[in-house]
Write a protein that holds these residues in place. Sequence first.
Motif, PDB file in Angstrom:
ATOM      1  N   LYS A  24       0.860  -1.180   0.000  1.00 55.54           N
ATOM      2  CA  LYS A  24       0.000   0.000   0.000  1.00 55.54           C
ATOM      3  C   LYS A  24       0.895   1.227   0.000  1.00 55.54           C
ATOM      4  O   LYS A  24       1.812   1.331   0.819  1.00 55.54           O
ATOM      5  CB  LYS A  24      -0.895  -0.001   1.239  1.00 55.54           C
ATOM      6  N   PRO A  25       0.695   2.173  -0.909  1.00 54.19           N
ATOM      7  CA  PRO A  25       1.602   3.323  -1.016  1.00 54.19           C
ATOM      8  C   PRO A  25       1.751   4.085   0.298  1.00 54.19           C
ATOM      9  O   PRO A  25       0.832   4.152   1.118  1.00 54.19           O
ATOM     10  CB  PRO A  25       0.932   4.201  -2.087  1.00 54.19           C
ATOM     11  N   LEU A  26       2.923   4.659   0.468  1.00 53.84           N
ATOM     12  CA  LEU A  26       3.246   5.464   1.643  1.00 53.84           C
ATOM     13  C   LEU A  26       2.937   6.922   1.302  1.00 53.84           C
ATOM     14  O   LEU A  26       3.723   7.608   0.640  1.00 53.84           O
ATOM     15  CB  LEU A  26       4.726   5.279   1.989  1.00 53.84           C
ATOM     16  N   VAL A  27       1.790   7.406   1.762  1.00 49.27           N
ATOM     17  CA  VAL A  27       1.260   8.700   1.327  1.00 49.27           C
ATOM     18  C   VAL A  27       1.127   9.642   2.515  1.00 49.27           C
ATOM     19  O   VAL A  27       0.715   9.236   3.603  1.00 49.27           O
ATOM     20  CB  VAL A  27      -0.114   8.528   0.650  1.00 49.27           C
ATOM     21  N   ASP A  28       1.479  10.917   2.292  1.00 51.90           N
ATOM     22  CA  ASP A  28       1.298  11.903   3.353  1.00 51.90           C
ATOM     23  C   ASP A  28      -0.028  12.644   3.161  1.00 51.90           C
ATOM     24  O   ASP A  28      -0.795  12.355   2.236  1.00 51.90           O
ATOM     25  CB  ASP A  28       2.494  12.860   3.421  1.00 51.90           C
ATOM     26  N   ALA A 319       3.049   0.632  10.941  1.00 51.21           N
ATOM     27  CA  ALA A 319       2.175   1.691  11.446  1.00 51.21           C
ATOM     28  C   ALA A 319       2.980   2.910  11.878  1.00 51.21           C
ATOM     29  O   ALA A 319       2.582   4.056  11.621  1.00 51.21           O
ATOM     30  CB  ALA A 319       1.345   1.158  12.615  1.00 51.21           C
ATOM     31  N   ALA A 320       4.125   2.689  12.531  1.00 53.19           N
ATOM     32  CA  ALA A 320       4.968   3.810  12.956  1.00 53.19           C
ATOM     33  C   ALA A 320       5.493   4.575  11.758  1.00 53.19           C
ATOM     34  O   ALA A 320       5.558   5.814  11.759  1.00 53.19           O
ATOM     35  CB  ALA A 320       6.123   3.286  13.813  1.00 53.19           C
ATOM     36  N   TRP A 321       5.883   3.851  10.720  1.00 56.25           N
ATOM     37  CA  TRP A 321       6.390   4.472   9.505  1.00 56.25           C
ATOM     38  C   TRP A 321       5.297   5.349   8.872  1.00 56.25           C
ATOM     39  O   TRP A 321       5.538   6.501   8.525  1.00 56.25           O
ATOM     40  CB  TRP A 321       6.835   3.367   8.534  1.00 56.25           C
ATOM     41  N   ARG A 322       4.110   4.787   8.765  1.00 58.52           N
ATOM     42  CA  ARG A 322       3.012   5.539   8.145  1.00 58.52           C
ATOM     43  C   ARG A 322       2.620   6.756   8.982  1.00 58.52           C
ATOM     44  O   ARG A 322       2.306   7.827   8.438  1.00 58.52           O
ATOM     45  CB  ARG A 322       1.812   4.626   7.938  1.00 58.52           C
TER      46      ARG A 322
END
Length: 351
Positions: A24-28, A319-322
């Motif tokens: 799943k893409p890492l999106v801000d 989860a921490a990364w996201r």
Amino acid sequence: MSRPLTDQHSDPAVPGTRRRTAPKPLVDRFGRVHTDLRLSLTDRCNLRCTYCMPAEGLAWLPKDELLTDDEIVRLVDIATGRLGITEVRLTGGEPLVRRGLPGLIARLSALETAPELSITTNGIGLARTAVALREAGLGRVNVSLDTLRPERFAAITRRDRFPDVLEGLRAARAAGLDPVKVNAVPVRGVNDDEIADLTAFAVENGYRMRFIESMPLDAQGAWEREKMVTAAEILDRIGERFTLTPVPREDNAPAEEWRIDGTDSCVGVIASVTRPFCGNCDRVRLTADGQLRNCLFATKESDLRALLRAGADDDALEAAWRSCIAVKGPGHAINSEDFRRPDRPMSAIGG
């Protein structure tokens, strides 16, 4: 009865051994998708560049605070397999001073979702390691070189290692670490008179030249905007000797590029200060001691090392990364009155 492989998580001890669902893409919060990880392997360096750190060096991180190879491989496995990271650039300090580097690169390149691997180095030690790094899976290399004058090199770096860097550049090209990029930071009154010479050097030797505006990331806090050579000035200096044709910019590329007419070469400029590209930023940084940063100029970090060593599973690390990326700001705000320098210098953050 065992579950289908596509439903299983990879074993952290043997990353890349199980198939998995698409990441799943890492999106801000601004919709920026992050696919590029800058991974620092050490804060130590064998040079003492005047625009980076004091002559006596810095208080280096204790060895037990650095991420181990196993921890690095596990985090990169999560980044590529779960978060959609496709490129990993190894940085420092000086990454070539980390022991066992070819072995670490081999493990990263063996991951099921192996990223494109590159490295940013000062070139010292590259002559003896380039072949091993290439065979381990490294794809390309960026070498920092701010001058072509040996005496000036010694003054800038406080070390007499100019021949080693030239030898390292040649070895990298011979080993197939292509393209070999040369990075230079022009500083007014220090080396700004060599901008065209450095460009010619790169053209003659088949390297790709990139100039980087100096940024307020030195350990001693001595950066002065007045000494920064802007992108416009850099291009003017190059234009005095060469004719440049703009190259269409890739959406997330930090460098603007120009083709040098009459050659097969391009020159790039990274103008983080005068032409910020924060709106398209796709980068995330992990320090050598396991702190996740969502911006080069971030003033807060997320401690992945603590989670790792407390026994966190992959779901918790993901989860921490996201969460860290979700709160990324719109930009670094260097040109704002509200700008605040990060507490850590570039050598501790990773390039």
